[in-house]
Design a protein around this motif. Sequence first.
Motif, PDB file in Angstrom:
ATOM      1  N   ARG A   1      20.960 -36.888 -22.359  1.00  0.00           N
ATOM      2  CA  ARG A   1      20.215 -35.836 -21.659  1.00  0.00           C
ATOM      3  C   ARG A   1      20.804 -35.552 -20.278  1.00  0.00           C
ATOM      4  NH1 ARG A   1      14.773 -33.834 -22.081  1.00  0.00           N
ATOM      5  NH2 ARG A   1      14.416 -35.254 -23.798  1.00  0.00           N
ATOM      6  N   GLU A   2      21.252 -36.584 -19.574  1.00  0.00           N
ATOM      7  CA  GLU A   2      21.792 -36.424 -18.223  1.00  0.00           C
ATOM      8  C   GLU A   2      23.170 -35.765 -18.215  1.00  0.00           C
ATOM      9  OE1 GLU A   2      21.722 -40.204 -16.307  1.00  0.00           O
ATOM     10  OE2 GLU A   2      19.596 -40.511 -16.736  1.00  0.00           O
ATOM     11  N   ALA A   3      23.900 -35.890 -19.307  1.00  0.00           N
ATOM     12  CA  ALA A   3      25.267 -35.368 -19.351  1.00  0.00           C
ATOM     13  C   ALA A   3      25.399 -34.218 -20.340  1.00  0.00           C
ATOM     14  CB  ALA A   3      26.214 -36.501 -19.744  1.00  0.00           C
ATOM     15  N   LEU A   4      24.322 -33.481 -20.557  1.00  0.00           N
ATOM     16  CA  LEU A   4      24.347 -32.452 -21.585  1.00  0.00           C
ATOM     17  C   LEU A   4      25.304 -31.312 -21.273  1.00  0.00           C
ATOM     18  CD1 LEU A   4      20.727 -31.854 -22.890  1.00  0.00           C
ATOM     19  CD2 LEU A   4      22.683 -32.740 -24.113  1.00  0.00           C
ATOM     20  N   THR A   5      26.091 -31.009 -22.267  1.00  0.00           N
ATOM     21  CA  THR A   5      26.846 -29.774 -22.286  1.00  0.00           C
ATOM     22  C   THR A   5      26.137 -28.893 -23.310  1.00  0.00           C
ATOM     23  OG1 THR A   5      28.299 -30.633 -23.995  1.00  0.00           O
ATOM     24  CG2 THR A   5      28.999 -30.949 -21.712  1.00  0.00           C
ATOM     25  N   GLU A   6      26.762 -27.855 -23.751  1.00  0.00           N
ATOM     26  CA  GLU A   6      26.085 -26.991 -24.719  1.00  0.00           C
ATOM     27  C   GLU A   6      25.854 -27.701 -26.044  1.00  0.00           C
ATOM     28  OE1 GLU A   6      26.459 -22.546 -26.599  1.00  0.00           O
ATOM     29  OE2 GLU A   6      27.624 -23.066 -24.839  1.00  0.00           O
ATOM     30  N   VAL A   7      26.841 -28.509 -26.478  1.00  0.00           N
ATOM     31  CA  VAL A   7      26.721 -29.248 -27.734  1.00  0.00           C
ATOM     32  C   VAL A   7      27.293 -30.643 -27.527  1.00  0.00           C
ATOM     33  CG1 VAL A   7      27.437 -29.386 -30.152  1.00  0.00           C
ATOM     34  CG2 VAL A   7      26.980 -27.162 -29.136  1.00  0.00           C
TER      35      VAL A   7
END
Length: 73
Positions: A60-66
């Motif tokens: 969750r903390e390092a979310l990119t688009e996918v």
Amino acid sequence: MNCFFCTGEMKESVSNYMVDIDGHFIIIKNVPCRKCSQCGEVSYSGSVVTKIEAIIERLREALTEVAIVDYAA
């Protein structure tokens, strides 16, 4: 164990788990599950759900688009 939906036989298997968090997608591959041999319904044990939740929180903390990760990683 029988399927809750169609009463087919649930067999040990693996599946992919996908979740959408505010437009960001997390895909977890090779998740242990029980899958119905008749309708394909999937169910997860409590310990697997706990690990899925931990993986999602970590990403969750390092979310990119996918984000695509392996369950065992």
